[in-house]
Each structure stands twice: as C-alpha cells, then as structure tokens.
Scaffold this active site. Structure first.
Site, short mmCIF file in Angstrom:
data_model
loop_
_atom_site.label_atom_id
_atom_site.label_comp_id
_atom_site.label_asym_id
_atom_site.label_seq_id
_atom_site.Cartn_x
_atom_site.Cartn_y
_atom_site.Cartn_z
N LYS A 57 19.57 18.55 -19.69
CA LYS A 57 20.29 19.82 -19.56
C LYS A 57 19.54 20.78 -18.65
CE LYS A 57 20.59 19.33 -23.73
NZ LYS A 57 20.52 19.58 -25.14
N GLU A 67 27.25 10.08 -29.02
CA GLU A 67 26.64 11.01 -29.97
C GLU A 67 27.68 12.02 -30.46
OE1 GLU A 67 24.94 14.57 -29.08
OE2 GLU A 67 24.58 14.17 -26.95
N1 PSU Z 1 24.21 17.44 -24.06
C1 PSU Z 1 25.35 18.18 -24.07
N2 PSU Z 1 25.61 18.91 -25.17
C2 PSU Z 1 24.81 18.87 -26.28
C3 PSU Z 1 23.63 18.06 -26.28
C4 PSU Z 1 23.39 17.38 -25.13
O1 PSU Z 1 26.09 18.19 -23.09
O2 PSU Z 1 25.13 19.51 -27.27
C5 PSU Z 1 22.78 17.93 -27.52
C6 PSU Z 1 22.31 16.47 -27.63
O3 PSU Z 1 22.72 15.99 -28.89
C7 PSU Z 1 20.82 16.54 -27.53
C8 PSU Z 1 20.58 17.86 -28.17
O4 PSU Z 1 20.18 15.47 -28.19
O5 PSU Z 1 21.58 18.68 -27.58
C9 PSU Z 1 19.19 18.37 -27.93
O6 PSU Z 1 18.94 19.42 -28.79
P1 PSU Z 1 17.46 19.95 -28.98
O7 PSU Z 1 17.13 20.60 -27.68
O8 PSU Z 1 17.54 20.93 -30.14
O9 PSU Z 1 16.61 18.77 -29.29
#
Ligand code: PSU
Ligand code: MN
Length: 301
Positions: free
Chosen positions: A156, A22
């Site tokens: 996370k 990603e």
């Molecule tokens: N994991 C990381 N860093 C990130 C993300 C995940 O170590 O930046 C990103 C991924 O792209 C994940 C996104 O899909 O954060 C989720 O964001 P949100 O909570 O806005 O859906």
C-alpha cells in the site's frame, strides 16, 4: 479445526487450481455495501480463469477456507467482524470470535490447507513513522515463513515503500515484477522504485514456485507484483496531495495500531471522490485474474 469448504477440498484433492482471497479488504478496506458486491465479483473473476476461489475468514471461532454466500454476507456486513492478523487466530478460535483475515492470517490458513496461490490488493509493510511507532505489518514476517505465492499490486502506497522493499530483502522474501521492471505502487502503476526480477507469464511464475520447492530453502513466499494498468491508476498528483493530508489527519487524530491502515484507505476514498477506490478495485481485479492464471499453470505442473 480448519474448515475447508467442500468445493475447495474437492479442487485440492483432484489437483484443480485454487486461489485464496483475503477478507480484511472486504470487511475493513472497502466501503459498504459495495464491499459485498466486490467480494462476489472477485470470486467470479477467479472462476472465469478456471480456478476455485477460497475466501478466508474466521466465523464463530472456526477458521474457514472457502465461504458460501451467506458467510460472505456476514463478513461484508461488518457487525462483530474483527480484523485478524495471524497472531490473533488462536485468540479468535478459543473465544469463538469472528473476523476477517489480513494477508498474514490468510496466507497462514491458505498454506495450511494446501492452497499455494493467493491474491490481494496491496501488502502491508513498514509504515512511514516507523522510527517512532515501530509499526510494521505482520504480513512481512509471516511471508518470510510461509510457502505461498502472493499476487498483489505492490504494498500500500500509504507505507514507506523503500523501507518495505528493504525489509523484504532482509527477510529473504522473493519479489518479482509481473511484466514490469518497476515495483508497482498499489494505486499507482509505478512506486518509483525498481524490482530486481521480472516475470512475464504464469508458466514462468509456476517455474519459480517449483524452483523454490526444489531448492528447499527457508519456507518463504514469492511476491508477484502486478501493476494496475496505467490507464486505471490514480492520478499521481492527486495521490501525493491526498496522501500527505491523510497521514497528517492520522497523526492529528492519534490513530494507531490496527486502525491505521483502514483509516488511511478510507481517508483516501473520501478525499479523491472515490477515484482511489476505483484504482484499488482495478488493481485487485487484475491481481485476482492473474492469480487464477498462475494457479492454473501451477496445477498443470
Ligand atoms: N490491501 C487493500 N486493502 C486492505 C488491506 C490490503 O487494498 O484492507 C489489508 C490487508 O489485509 C493487509 C492489511 O494484510 O491491510 C495490513 O494491515 P496492517 O497494516 O494493520 O498490518
Ligand atoms: Mn500495523
């Protein structure tokens, strides 16, 4: 409309292993200029496992699977690079926008182009203030509908981990620990919560993928939760302290929506003297290597 790079297309038609990566972690999850170096290192790590990396992003309205170095530089440079979840893809395409793809958008584009294995850091999930904000990452809903194997270090740790595990159960997404009976905690090797299933080798993961296809149930994902090695995790005490602080700052500053995750990750980096960044990178590197081995096992079947 989907542009698959020549190298990735070649690998797919000849049945060689491919790993999707990603780009949101590059554009919005890591500090510049280190992020570009990391993007290149991750692609290298995939190659060292004998697989072809396919970093996913949208550039000038064109969804791309497999980026060249110039394109990676654009994503890492950040100017005009939006954060795109899967719901944003048609909007970006129609308006000619550029953006980095989250887990949800990456999984969708990878699956559409025939890539089955995907590596990231940590998934999005249910946020801690969910009862007030209803903030649940679109990652979960998309993974319930997409046949892809995601190698991650859990979700996370800024999230409500048990609520996220519950949502994954409700949504019918398969979750297995890799070599562990504990669900990993992203920066931490152990989130404090168990997993029901443990897989011990890439071949075993590939066998589960085959079983998913053979059973032909709803087209959901397989999450392979691979812990960061204990020696490289963030100190759990420091993690707890700084996270509490980050969550408070987020609320005090009224950060909401797509900005929440980048805000919290950045807060952690700055208030742990970069230690959270090192743990994050160790986790992502481990995931990318494992994904390369799983993709190789999958390509052999
Ligand atoms: N994991 C990381 N860093 C990130 C993300 C995940 O170590 O930046 C990103 C991924 O792209 C994940 C996104 O899909 O954060 C989720 O964001 P949100 O909570 O806005 O859906
Ligand atoms: Mn969100």
């Amino acid at each position: 409309m989907l542009v698959v790079s020549e190298e990735v297309r070649d690998a797919l038609v000849t049945g060689r292993p491919v790993v999707a990566l990603e780009s949101t972690i590059i554009a919005h999850g890591l500090p510049r200029p280190r992020n570009l170096r990391v993007a290149l290192e991750l692609e290298d790590a995939v190659r060292r496992e004998g697989a072809v990396p396919a970093t996913v992003a949208v550039l000038d309205g064109r969804p791309r699977v497999g980026l060249d170095e110039k394109q990676l530089e654009r994503v890492a440079g950040g100017d005009g690079i939006r954060k795109l979840g899967h719901r944003d893809l048609p909007l970006a395409v129609a308006t000619g926008a550029s953006g980095a793809t989250t887990v949800s958008a990456t999984a969708l584009l990878a699956a559409r182009s025939g890539v089955r294995v995907f590596a990231t850091g940590g998934l999005g999930g249910v946020h801690r203030q969910w009862t007030v904000t209803q903030d649940e990452s679109a990652d979960l809903g998309l993974l319930a509908r997409t046949r892809i194997t995601v190698v991650c270090a859990g979700v996370k740790s800024i999230l409500d981990v048990p609520a996220t595990l519950q949502r994954l159960e409700t949504l019918g997404v398969a979750v297995a620990g890799y070599g562990t009976t504990r669900f990993p905690g992203f920066y931490l090797s152990d989130s404090g919560h168990p997993v029901d299933w443990t897989l011990e080798s890439p071949d075993e993961v590939a066998a589960v993928m085959r079983a998913q296809d053979a059973l032909d149930g709803p087209g959901s994902a397989l999450i392979v939760a691979n812990p960061v090695p204990a020696a490289r995790q963030l100190d759990p005490g420091l993690h707890a302290r700084v996270l509490a602080d980050a969550l408070q700052a987020c609320e005090a500053q009224g950060v909401s929506g797509q900005a929440v995750t980048p805000f919290l990750l950045d807060h952690l980096v700055r208030h742990t003297d970069g230690a959270s960044l090192e743990a994050n990178l160790a986790a992502v590197h481990g995931n990318v290597r494992l994904a390369g081995r799983i993709a190789a096992a999958w390509a052999r079947t």
